[in-house]
Write an enzyme that holds these catalytic residues in place. Structure first.
Site, PDB file in Angstrom:
ATOM      1  N   ARG A   8      36.920  43.199  57.271  1.00 54.94           N
ATOM      2  CA  ARG A   8      36.445  42.722  58.572  1.00 54.94           C
ATOM      3  C   ARG A   8      36.996  43.590  59.696  1.00 54.94           C
ATOM      4  NH1 ARG A   8      36.298  36.086  58.343  1.00 54.94           N
ATOM      5  NH2 ARG A   8      35.162  35.936  56.375  1.00 54.94           N
TER       6      ARG A   8
ATOM      7  N   GLU B  77      44.099  39.309  49.333  1.00 54.10           N
ATOM      8  CA  GLU B  77      42.715  39.766  49.486  1.00 54.10           C
ATOM      9  C   GLU B  77      42.588  40.299  50.907  1.00 54.10           C
ATOM     10  OE1 GLU B  77      38.332  37.884  50.276  1.00 54.10           O
ATOM     11  OE2 GLU B  77      39.550  36.868  48.765  1.00 54.10           O
TER      12      GLU B  77
ATOM     13  N   LYS C 236      33.104  33.083  43.535  1.00 51.60           N
ATOM     14  CA  LYS C 236      33.618  32.534  44.788  1.00 51.60           C
ATOM     15  C   LYS C 236      32.609  31.500  45.300  1.00 51.60           C
ATOM     16  CE  LYS C 236      34.668  34.171  49.494  1.00 51.60           C
ATOM     17  NZ  LYS C 236      34.849  35.390  50.318  1.00 51.60           N
TER      18      LYS C 236
END
Length: 208
Positions: free
Chosen positions: A45, A41, A129
């Site tokens: 960012r 993943e 999640k």
């Protein structure tokens, strides 16, 4: 979506990767695949995320590649065009979910309370999640949510480490966990591929 869930359920861990130099994803992807963890993943960012996804898809065409920390529609387009297999978000944003559904790309949105969970289920999502996992009550909170919401599966992320991942995975509704200890950002920056390979291999053994 079901195929993606089956794949990550079998692997038990999703490496959550923050990468500054996109080129570093090539040796890191090789280390992941060769040591039994063919999934990543890559988080938005950093500005390198889209390029890193593209390079990883080129170098590891059969790898399961997700885009994480997706906050905007443009990031969805960038991730899909680069070759991402699925989308992960830190929170539940109906507009982001709807865009992913329109583009037919699986999404695992973040929730940590009943209200967001119900909103996600209303949109047809049953794999979510749980983030930030430890800060949101950890295993006890997940178990509390599974009482009234019996058909939901969770991917806890945030504060997961070698010391607690087995406890999370022991909860039947937890299908896998997101973690970053085996893809440490400092080690990536230092290009310490041998040490990362060891951590990846140890992580795979830990959850077998």
């Amino acid at each position: 979506m079901n195929t993606i869930i089956e794949q990550i359920s079998a692997l038990k861990i999703i490496p959550v990767i923050a990468i500054d130099d996109a080129e570093d994803i090539i040796p890191l992807g090789k280390a992941l695949v060769e040591n039994g963890l063919p999934v990543a993943e890559i988080t938005f960012r950093s500005s390198s995320a889209g390029e890193a996804i593209r390079l990883l898809r080129q170098s590891q065409p059969d790898m399961l590649i997700g885009a994480g920390t997706v906050l905007t529609q443009q990031q969805i387009f960038d991730a899909k065009n680069a070759g991402a297999t699925f989308i992960v978000t830190p929170g539940f944003n109906p507009n982001i979910v709807r865009t992913c559904q329109d583009l037919n790309i699986p999404i695992i949105p973040g929730i940590n309370n009943p209200t967001a969970l119900e909103a996600a289920v209303e949109m047809g999502l049953t794999t979510l999640k749980f983030f930030p996992a430890e800060a949101s009550g950890g295993i006890s909170m997940i178990k509390s949510l599974t009482g009234p919401y019996r058909n939901v599966k969770f991917m806890p992320t945030g504060g997961i480490n070698p010391g607690n991942i087995q406890k999370y995975l022991s909860v039947p509704e937890v299908i896998c966990c997101g973690g970053s200890w085996m893809v440490d950002k400092t080690m990536i920056a230092n290009r310490d591929w041998d040490k990362l390979a060891t951590l990846i291999r140890q992580s795979v053994e830990l959850v077998k």
